[in-house]
Write a protein that holds these residues in place. Structure first.
Motif, PDB file in Angstrom:
ATOM      1  N   ALA A  84       0.719  -1.327   0.145  1.00 39.69           N
ATOM      2  CA  ALA A  84       0.122  -0.031   0.032  1.00 39.69           C
ATOM      3  C   ALA A  84       0.841   1.138  -0.056  1.00 39.69           C
ATOM      4  CB  ALA A  84      -0.817  -0.110   1.070  1.00 39.69           C
ATOM      5  N   MET A  85       2.082   1.013   0.469  1.00 37.00           N
ATOM      6  CA  MET A  85       3.242   2.168   0.300  1.00 37.00           C
ATOM      7  C   MET A  85       2.377   3.367   1.262  1.00 37.00           C
ATOM      8  SD  MET A  85       5.551   0.796  -1.336  1.00 37.00           S
ATOM      9  CE  MET A  85       5.884  -0.341  -2.614  1.00 37.00           C
ATOM     10  N   GLY A  86       1.654   3.254   2.479  1.00 42.65           N
ATOM     11  CA  GLY A  86       0.840   3.963   3.133  1.00 42.65           C
ATOM     12  C   GLY A  86       1.834   4.943   3.862  1.00 42.65           C
ATOM     13  N   GLN A  87       1.059   6.075   4.261  1.00 40.28           N
ATOM     14  CA  GLN A  87       1.795   6.924   5.457  1.00 40.28           C
ATOM     15  C   GLN A  87       1.500   6.519   6.803  1.00 40.28           C
ATOM     16  OE1 GLN A  87       3.303   9.686   4.513  1.00 40.28           O
ATOM     17  NE2 GLN A  87       3.960  10.009   6.561  1.00 40.28           N
ATOM     18  N   GLY A  88       2.770   6.473   7.278  1.00 41.85           N
ATOM     19  CA  GLY A  88       2.540   6.022   8.602  1.00 41.85           C
ATOM     20  C   GLY A  88       2.872   4.751   9.170  1.00 41.85           C
ATOM     21  N   TYR A  89       3.517   4.498  10.195  1.00 40.26           N
ATOM     22  CA  TYR A  89       4.020   3.065  10.354  1.00 40.26           C
ATOM     23  C   TYR A  89       2.864   2.090  11.120  1.00 40.26           C
ATOM     24  CZ  TYR A  89       6.751  -1.274  11.969  1.00 40.26           C
ATOM     25  OH  TYR A  89       7.089  -2.717  12.183  1.00 40.26           O
ATOM     26  N   GLU A  90       2.113   1.191  10.502  1.00 42.18           N
ATOM     27  CA  GLU A  90       1.412   0.288  11.223  1.00 42.18           C
ATOM     28  C   GLU A  90       1.918  -1.027  11.100  1.00 42.18           C
ATOM     29  OE1 GLU A  90      -3.254  -1.157  11.041  1.00 42.18           O
ATOM     30  OE2 GLU A  90      -2.641   0.269   9.458  1.00 42.18           O
ATOM     31  N   PRO A  91       2.337  -1.749  12.382  1.00 43.58           N
ATOM     32  CA  PRO A  91       3.017  -2.875  12.187  1.00 43.58           C
ATOM     33  C   PRO A  91       1.868  -4.067  11.878  1.00 43.58           C
ATOM     34  CG  PRO A  91       2.713  -2.454  14.443  1.00 43.58           C
ATOM     35  CD  PRO A  91       2.230  -1.173  13.702  1.00 43.58           C
ATOM     36  N   ALA A  92       2.753  -5.332  11.034  1.00 42.79           N
ATOM     37  CA  ALA A  92       1.781  -6.285  10.779  1.00 42.79           C
ATOM     38  C   ALA A  92       1.527  -6.993  12.045  1.00 42.79           C
ATOM     39  CB  ALA A  92       2.793  -7.024  10.010  1.00 42.79           C
ATOM     40  N   ASP A  93       0.601  -7.783  11.601  1.00 44.38           N
ATOM     41  CA  ASP A  93       0.032  -8.731  12.987  1.00 44.38           C
ATOM     42  C   ASP A  93       1.127  -9.929  12.887  1.00 44.38           C
ATOM     43  OD1 ASP A  93      -2.283  -7.612  13.500  1.00 44.38           O
ATOM     44  OD2 ASP A  93      -3.362  -8.785  12.018  1.00 44.38           O
ATOM     45  N   GLY A  94       1.451 -10.264  14.180  1.00 43.68           N
ATOM     46  CA  GLY A  94       2.386 -11.611  14.286  1.00 43.68           C
ATOM     47  C   GLY A  94       3.904 -11.198  14.226  1.00 43.68           C
ATOM     48  N   ILE A  95       4.581 -12.474  13.833  1.00 41.82           N
ATOM     49  CA  ILE A  95       5.876 -12.136  13.605  1.00 41.82           C
ATOM     50  C   ILE A  95       6.407 -11.454  12.564  1.00 41.82           C
ATOM     51  CG2 ILE A  95       6.144 -14.540  12.221  1.00 41.82           C
ATOM     52  CD1 ILE A  95       8.783 -13.312  15.402  1.00 41.82           C
ATOM     53  N   ARG A  96       5.668 -11.245  11.695  1.00 41.83           N
ATOM     54  CA  ARG A  96       6.018 -10.342  10.385  1.00 41.83           C
ATOM     55  C   ARG A  96       6.351  -9.054  10.820  1.00 41.83           C
ATOM     56  NH1 ARG A  96       6.226  -9.914   5.042  1.00 41.83           N
ATOM     57  NH2 ARG A  96       5.483 -11.990   4.942  1.00 41.83           N
ATOM     58  N   ARG A  97       5.988  -8.396  11.720  1.00 41.18           N
ATOM     59  CA  ARG A  97       6.514  -7.114  12.313  1.00 41.18           C
ATOM     60  C   ARG A  97       7.959  -7.143  12.735  1.00 41.18           C
ATOM     61  NH1 ARG A  97       2.966  -5.639  17.280  1.00 41.18           N
ATOM     62  NH2 ARG A  97       1.256  -6.548  15.929  1.00 41.18           N
ATOM     63  N   PHE A  98       8.434  -7.945  12.690  1.00 34.36           N
ATOM     64  CA  PHE A  98       9.805  -8.024  13.111  1.00 34.36           C
ATOM     65  C   PHE A  98      10.755  -8.042  11.729  1.00 34.36           C
ATOM     66  CE2 PHE A  98       8.547  -8.548  17.397  1.00 34.36           C
ATOM     67  CZ  PHE A  98       9.935  -8.086  18.188  1.00 34.36           C
ATOM     68  N   ILE A  99      10.183  -8.079  10.883  1.00 39.57           N
ATOM     69  CA  ILE A  99      10.913  -7.879   9.550  1.00 39.57           C
ATOM     70  C   ILE A  99      11.180  -6.649   9.000  1.00 39.57           C
ATOM     71  CG2 ILE A  99      10.784  -8.414   6.834  1.00 39.57           C
ATOM     72  CD1 ILE A  99       9.030 -10.780   7.240  1.00 39.57           C
ATOM     73  N   SER A 100      12.301  -5.982   8.614  1.00 39.35           N
ATOM     74  CA  SER A 100      12.430  -4.578   8.230  1.00 39.35           C
ATOM     75  C   SER A 100      12.467  -4.398   6.847  1.00 39.35           C
ATOM     76  CB  SER A 100      13.594  -4.238   8.950  1.00 39.35           C
ATOM     77  OG  SER A 100      13.831  -4.460  10.419  1.00 39.35           O
ATOM     78  N   GLY A 101      13.670  -4.345   6.203  1.00 39.50           N
ATOM     79  CA  GLY A 101      13.410  -4.118   5.025  1.00 39.50           C
ATOM     80  C   GLY A 101      13.469  -5.273   4.091  1.00 39.50           C
ATOM     81  N   THR A 102      13.672  -5.439   2.757  1.00 39.94           N
ATOM     82  CA  THR A 102      13.620  -6.352   1.670  1.00 39.94           C
ATOM     83  C   THR A 102      14.610  -7.488   2.253  1.00 39.94           C
ATOM     84  OG1 THR A 102      13.359  -4.812  -0.012  1.00 39.94           O
ATOM     85  CG2 THR A 102      13.842  -7.179  -0.638  1.00 39.94           C
ATOM     86  N   PRO A 103      14.094  -8.612   2.406  1.00 42.27           N
ATOM     87  CA  PRO A 103      14.924  -9.729   3.005  1.00 42.27           C
ATOM     88  C   PRO A 103      15.809 -10.352   2.088  1.00 42.27           C
ATOM     89  CG  PRO A 103      12.713 -10.497   2.653  1.00 42.27           C
ATOM     90  CD  PRO A 103      12.681  -9.118   2.286  1.00 42.27           C
ATOM     91  N   PRO A 104      16.965 -10.933   2.424  1.00 43.10           N
ATOM     92  CA  PRO A 104      18.072 -11.550   1.664  1.00 43.10           C
ATOM     93  C   PRO A 104      17.655 -12.894   1.166  1.00 43.10           C
ATOM     94  CG  PRO A 104      18.507 -11.796   3.880  1.00 43.10           C
ATOM     95  CD  PRO A 104      17.470 -11.096   3.998  1.00 43.10           C
ATOM     96  N   ILE A 105      16.645 -12.886   0.175  1.00 44.01           N
ATOM     97  CA  ILE A 105      16.405 -14.175  -0.490  1.00 44.01           C
ATOM     98  C   ILE A 105      17.410 -15.122  -0.934  1.00 44.01           C
ATOM     99  CG2 ILE A 105      14.810 -15.084  -2.183  1.00 44.01           C
ATOM    100  CD1 ILE A 105      13.320 -13.711   0.260  1.00 44.01           C
ATOM    101  N   LEU A 106      18.320 -14.524  -1.607  1.00 42.87           N
ATOM    102  CA  LEU A 106      19.331 -15.194  -2.331  1.00 42.87           C
ATOM    103  C   LEU A 106      20.273 -16.039  -0.893  1.00 42.87           C
ATOM    104  CD1 LEU A 106      20.821 -16.324  -4.800  1.00 42.87           C
ATOM    105  CD2 LEU A 106      22.117 -14.130  -4.717  1.00 42.87           C
ATOM    106  N   GLY A 107      20.331 -15.247   0.216  1.00 45.52           N
ATOM    107  CA  GLY A 107      21.121 -15.787   1.244  1.00 45.52           C
ATOM    108  C   GLY A 107      20.232 -16.957   1.904  1.00 45.52           C
ATOM    109  N   MET A 108      18.987 -17.069   1.721  1.00 44.91           N
ATOM    110  CA  MET A 108      18.228 -17.960   2.333  1.00 44.91           C
ATOM    111  C   MET A 108      18.234 -19.378   1.525  1.00 44.91           C
ATOM    112  SD  MET A 108      15.055 -15.957   3.460  1.00 44.91           S
ATOM    113  CE  MET A 108      14.869 -14.278   4.002  1.00 44.91           C
ATOM    114  N   VAL A 109      18.556 -19.457   0.332  1.00 45.84           N
ATOM    115  CA  VAL A 109      18.562 -20.648  -0.476  1.00 45.84           C
ATOM    116  C   VAL A 109      19.320 -21.805   0.015  1.00 45.84           C
ATOM    117  CG1 VAL A 109      18.950 -21.698  -2.983  1.00 45.84           C
ATOM    118  CG2 VAL A 109      17.867 -19.483  -2.625  1.00 45.84           C
ATOM    119  N   PRO A 110      20.697 -21.488   0.337  1.00 44.83           N
ATOM    120  CA  PRO A 110      21.437 -22.348   0.913  1.00 44.83           C
ATOM    121  C   PRO A 110      20.844 -23.055   2.240  1.00 44.83           C
ATOM    122  CG  PRO A 110      22.751 -20.563   0.292  1.00 44.83           C
ATOM    123  CD  PRO A 110      21.303 -20.214   0.309  1.00 44.83           C
ATOM    124  N   MET A 111      20.225 -22.668   3.130  1.00 47.09           N
ATOM    125  CA  MET A 111      19.638 -23.179   4.219  1.00 47.09           C
ATOM    126  C   MET A 111      18.669 -24.281   4.099  1.00 47.09           C
ATOM    127  SD  MET A 111      18.682 -19.800   6.745  1.00 47.09           S
ATOM    128  CE  MET A 111      19.589 -18.552   6.253  1.00 47.09           C
TER     129      MET A 111
END
Length: 411
Positions: free
Chosen positions: A272-299
């Motif tokens: 939505a790219m909205g104005q103002g920070y409204e945290p997500a429900d649950g554990i997603r609120r602890f994500i910040s910026g774009t996650p390192p997908i390439l770095g997750m593949v080896p796991m």
């Protein structure tokens, strides 16, 4: 005086009887003759052989042809789905409490800040001087940022923090206690159950650093009532150099928990790219910026192996490897003045063994040149990191034999 060990046939017999022996062939270059003994898996694990195809497939299909559409076919939720796999296989966490994201230090920063914020009327943070440097440094910074006072525990360097020491350090002013489950130098396993109970009895929250235990020691965060935790994935979880860490927030804290690095991927509606920070429900609120997908593949490749083997079987071999290493050190190294700096009791010893001698600091380059690769921890410790799925008993034997020969050469 000869230091040639009598244990080589025993090592071969142990390898032949090892129920996990077949897994060794599932790692890249496990039988590379230039590396006679790789005993640094508690700093950087070997890559699984299956990763070659997985990475090629990711580049050719997931990234190469799906392109930006990959965010709609799994990438957006990968921090959560991969976190849930780690939760189920390794840390005893039900779904919806674990995510994979930033570095270990950043992940620890998030959960420590969240713990402190949840106790706004308390002024102290407890940490121990034997903890890993990043843990100590970031807690010093958090104390300065939030106006808290640090309370230091001074553990026995050859063991670790005890419940009695924690009980003496906590009180009505304690906001949070930050400790490592397995001590990075000695491999001492802290009593997570008893310490968590002591912290809670004081009304405080506990944050556990799982870096040196996850993937080597069974962990039960939910069952033990742990509040927050974080850990790295480049050791026993095989994520590769600098792979993103995971963090855990107990479900009971999620509705009210706040994290200090607010970013667009942690809001209720990221696109939505909205104005103002409204945290997500649950554990997603602890994500910040774009996650390192390439770095997750080896796991994913390593988790396939861990899930197939089972953490209990991995722990059983870990104990066998460390017992063998200690027995060899007693036989071959103790006569040269080498001392054991890890617990002898396997019940309180993690997946590595540290041995000390004044000559070790000057031996590391030569050891690596000879194809024996442990790591060094000041002031005089060689740390033997034994990864149960990829380390053989023969490697342990070869490494300790080489150390003994080098000590004899110097004498």
């Amino acid at each position: 005086m000869t230091t040639a060990p009598t244990s080589a046939p025993v090592a071969a017999e142990l390898d032949a009887a090892d129920p996990l022996r077949a897994y060794r062939a599932e790692f890249v270059a496990a039988d590379d003759p230039s590396v006679r003994a790789y005993l640094d898996g508690n700093s950087l694990g070997r890559p699984p052989a299956a990763l070659r195809d997985r990475m090629s497939e990711f580049v050719a299909r997931d990234w190469g042809t799906d392109l930006i559409r990959g965010w709609g076919t799994g990438w957006f939720d990968k921090p959560l789905t991969l976190g849930d796999r780690i939760g189920a296989a390794l840390i005893g966490a039900a779904p919806g409490q674990t995510i994979v994201g930033e570095s270990t230090t950043v992940s620890l920063y998030k959960v420590v800040r969240a713990a402190v914020a949840a106790r706004p009327d308390r002024s102290e943070i407890v940490v121990d001087r034997g903890n890993f440097p990043s843990d100590r440094y970031l807690v010093e910074g958090i104390a300065a940022e939030t106006g808290r006072t640090l309370v230091w525990i001074d553990p026995d360097p050859e063991s670790g923090v005890t419940p009695d020491q924690v009980a003496s350090a906590v009180g009505e002013r304690t906001a949070a206690v930050i400790l490592s489950h397995v001590a990075y130098r000695s491999a001492y396993i802290a009593d997570m159950a008893a310490i968590t109970r002591v912290v809670h009895e004081a009304g405080a929250l506990v944050v556990w650093d799982l870096c040196h235990s996850v993937g080597a020691v069974p962990i039960e965060l939910d069952a033990l009532g742990v509040d927050f935790a974080a850990g790295c994935t480049y050791k026993y979880v095989g994520g590769g150099p600098g792979s993103p860490a995971f963090l855990y927030v107990a479900k009971r804290h999620l509705d009210d928990a706040t994290q200090p690095i607010q970013g667009w991927m942690g809001v209720r509606d990221s696109f939505a790219m909205g104005q103002g920070y409204e945290p997500a429900d649950g554990i997603r609120r602890f994500i910040s910026g774009t996650p390192p997908i390439l770095g997750m593949v080896p796991m994913e490749s390593m988790l396939d192996l861990i899930e197939r083997a089972g953490i209990e079987a991995i722990r059983e071999k870990s104990i066998a490897l460390t017992e063998f290493a200690i027995a060899l050190a007693d036989e071959l190294l103790a006569p040269h003045g080498v001392t054991l700096s890890s617990p002898r009791d396997p019940a309180v010893r993690g997946g590595h063994v540290t041995i000390d001698h004044p000559a070790f600091a000057g031996m590391m380059d030569d050891l690596w040149h000879r194809g024996v690769i442990p790591d060094f921890r000041p002031p005089s410790g060689i740390r033997l990191g034994l990864s149960p799925l990829s380390t053989s008993f023969t490697e342990v034997d070869d490494a300790i034999r080489t150390i003994a020969m080098m000590l004899e050469e110097r004498s």
